[in-house]
Each structure stands twice: as C-alpha cells, then as structure tokens.
Design a protein around this motif. Sequence first.
Motif, PDB file in Angstrom:
ATOM      1  N   PHE A   3      39.432  26.834  11.687  1.00 31.11           N
ATOM      2  CA  PHE A   3      39.112  26.658  10.273  1.00 31.11           C
ATOM      3  C   PHE A   3      38.814  25.207   9.922  1.00 31.11           C
ATOM      4  O   PHE A   3      37.870  24.927   9.177  1.00 31.11           O
ATOM      5  CB  PHE A   3      40.264  27.199   9.412  1.00 31.11           C
ATOM      6  CG  PHE A   3      40.008  27.081   7.945  1.00 31.11           C
ATOM      7  CD1 PHE A   3      39.084  27.905   7.325  1.00 31.11           C
ATOM      8  CD2 PHE A   3      40.667  26.127   7.179  1.00 31.11           C
ATOM      9  CE1 PHE A   3      38.828  27.791   5.973  1.00 31.11           C
ATOM     10  CE2 PHE A   3      40.419  26.007   5.832  1.00 31.11           C
ATOM     11  CZ  PHE A   3      39.500  26.846   5.221  1.00 31.11           C
ATOM     12  N   SER A   4      39.584  24.261  10.425  1.00 30.57           N
ATOM     13  CA  SER A   4      39.360  22.852  10.070  1.00 30.57           C
ATOM     14  C   SER A   4      38.033  22.349  10.629  1.00 30.57           C
ATOM     15  O   SER A   4      37.332  21.568   9.973  1.00 30.57           O
ATOM     16  CB  SER A   4      40.517  21.977  10.548  1.00 30.57           C
ATOM     17  OG  SER A   4      40.543  21.913  11.952  1.00 30.57           O
ATOM     18  N   GLN A   5      37.652  22.780  11.838  1.00 28.30           N
ATOM     19  CA  GLN A   5      36.358  22.387  12.393  1.00 28.30           C
ATOM     20  C   GLN A   5      35.215  22.986  11.579  1.00 28.30           C
ATOM     21  O   GLN A   5      34.210  22.325  11.307  1.00 28.30           O
ATOM     22  CB  GLN A   5      36.243  22.834  13.851  1.00 28.30           C
ATOM     23  CG  GLN A   5      37.132  22.084  14.801  1.00 28.30           C
ATOM     24  CD  GLN A   5      37.096  22.715  16.184  1.00 28.30           C
ATOM     25  OE1 GLN A   5      36.790  23.896  16.340  1.00 28.30           O
ATOM     26  NE2 GLN A   5      37.429  21.909  17.199  1.00 28.30           N
ATOM     27  N   TRP A   6      35.382  24.263  11.195  1.00 26.59           N
ATOM     28  CA  TRP A   6      34.353  24.933  10.399  1.00 26.59           C
ATOM     29  C   TRP A   6      34.205  24.262   9.038  1.00 26.59           C
ATOM     30  O   TRP A   6      33.087  24.042   8.555  1.00 26.59           O
ATOM     31  CB  TRP A   6      34.720  26.403  10.229  1.00 26.59           C
ATOM     32  CG  TRP A   6      33.764  27.142   9.350  1.00 26.59           C
ATOM     33  CD1 TRP A   6      32.548  27.637   9.689  1.00 26.59           C
ATOM     34  CD2 TRP A   6      33.938  27.415   7.958  1.00 26.59           C
ATOM     35  NE1 TRP A   6      31.946  28.223   8.605  1.00 26.59           N
ATOM     36  CE2 TRP A   6      32.793  28.109   7.523  1.00 26.59           C
ATOM     37  CE3 TRP A   6      34.954  27.170   7.048  1.00 26.59           C
ATOM     38  CZ2 TRP A   6      32.632  28.538   6.222  1.00 26.59           C
ATOM     39  CZ3 TRP A   6      34.789  27.599   5.744  1.00 26.59           C
ATOM     40  CH2 TRP A   6      33.634  28.273   5.343  1.00 26.59           C
ATOM     41  N   THR A   7      35.354  23.907   8.428  1.00 26.64           N
ATOM     42  CA  THR A   7      35.319  23.249   7.127  1.00 26.64           C
ATOM     43  C   THR A   7      34.631  21.900   7.217  1.00 26.64           C
ATOM     44  O   THR A   7      33.797  21.553   6.375  1.00 26.64           O
ATOM     45  CB  THR A   7      36.752  23.067   6.582  1.00 26.64           C
ATOM     46  OG1 THR A   7      37.391  24.329   6.544  1.00 26.64           O
ATOM     47  CG2 THR A   7      36.743  22.460   5.194  1.00 26.64           C
ATOM     48  N   LYS A   8      34.973  21.115   8.245  1.00 29.79           N
ATOM     49  CA  LYS A   8      34.354  19.803   8.417  1.00 29.79           C
ATOM     50  C   LYS A   8      32.856  19.950   8.659  1.00 29.79           C
ATOM     51  O   LYS A   8      32.046  19.220   8.080  1.00 29.79           O
ATOM     52  CB  LYS A   8      35.001  19.059   9.580  1.00 29.79           C
ATOM     53  CG  LYS A   8      34.443  17.653   9.764  1.00 29.79           C
ATOM     54  CD  LYS A   8      35.156  16.921  10.869  1.00 29.79           C
ATOM     55  CE  LYS A   8      34.675  15.532  11.136  1.00 29.79           C
ATOM     56  NZ  LYS A   8      33.424  15.109  10.634  1.00 29.79           N
ATOM     57  N   SER A   9      32.473  20.917   9.494  1.00 28.40           N
ATOM     58  CA  SER A   9      31.060  21.139   9.780  1.00 28.40           C
ATOM     59  C   SER A   9      30.294  21.542   8.518  1.00 28.40           C
ATOM     60  O   SER A   9      29.202  21.029   8.250  1.00 28.40           O
ATOM     61  CB  SER A   9      30.924  22.223  10.849  1.00 28.40           C
ATOM     62  OG  SER A   9      29.586  22.585  11.022  1.00 28.40           O
ATOM     63  N   SER A  10      30.878  22.446   7.743  1.00 29.74           N
ATOM     64  CA  SER A  10      30.221  22.899   6.514  1.00 29.74           C
ATOM     65  C   SER A  10      30.129  21.783   5.487  1.00 29.74           C
ATOM     66  O   SER A  10      29.120  21.643   4.790  1.00 29.74           O
ATOM     67  CB  SER A  10      30.984  24.084   5.923  1.00 29.74           C
ATOM     68  OG  SER A  10      30.917  25.179   6.794  1.00 29.74           O
TER      69      SER A  10
END
Length: 127
Positions: A3-10
């Motif tokens: 989730f944190s990687q996805w949030t940062k990417s988004s």
Amino acid sequence: MNFSQWTKSSTDYGRKLLNSGLEGARSGEEEFLSGNPISPLLNESARHSVTAAALGASIGLLGGLCTNRKCASRAIACGVFGAAVGFGAGVLWEGSRFGASVISGALKNIEKVRDEHWLEKHPIDYA
C-alpha cells in the motif's frame, strides 16, 4: 506492491500530471498572448461585456417587477443580479479563445505524461 509503495507511486504520478498541466497552461497562455500583457485583453473583454450587462439588468428588472409590483427594492436587486450575471457571461464569452488556448496547452502536456506513464507500465518488446 504494498500500500505505501502504491500510494507513493500514485502521489508522484498525480504531482507529475498536475505540474505538466500547469506548465502546459502557462505555455498556452504565452502562445496566445505572444509576449503582450493580459490587461489589454481583460479591458477589451470588459468593454464588450457592457452590452450583455445592460441586457441582463433589463431582464432582471422586468423579472423583479413581474413578480411583485409593489416592491421596488426587489426589482432593483433583481436588476443588479441580472447585470452581474450578464457581465460575467460576457467576459467569459469574450475570453473564450484565451481560455481555449490555455486548456489546450494543459491537455497536450497531460496527454504526454499519461502516455509516458502507460509505456512505463506496459513496455513494448520489439524483439
């Protein structure tokens, strides 16, 4: 991807889209104005919008008089409101070419970033 990687990417992608849109809007503005200041354009738009303001005031006054013939303050308020709406509509109409140029520049840059993002996610293998 957690989730944190996805949030940062988004978040990074959204920031990149926003910045490219703002940059494109600035370039569209510069292209339309050709180095001239914006104040003459705004003055001309306001000058041409006086007719629309007068028409809006007339319609507002008539509308205010038709609803209640005894209340003059209501008719005046409706006339002022009609003038404001007419003036605003006139300025928007007169500035529509400028707005179209700004929006077009922003959309061009956003499309470039979206295409780059898609190619990052879906690489093309020519082998």
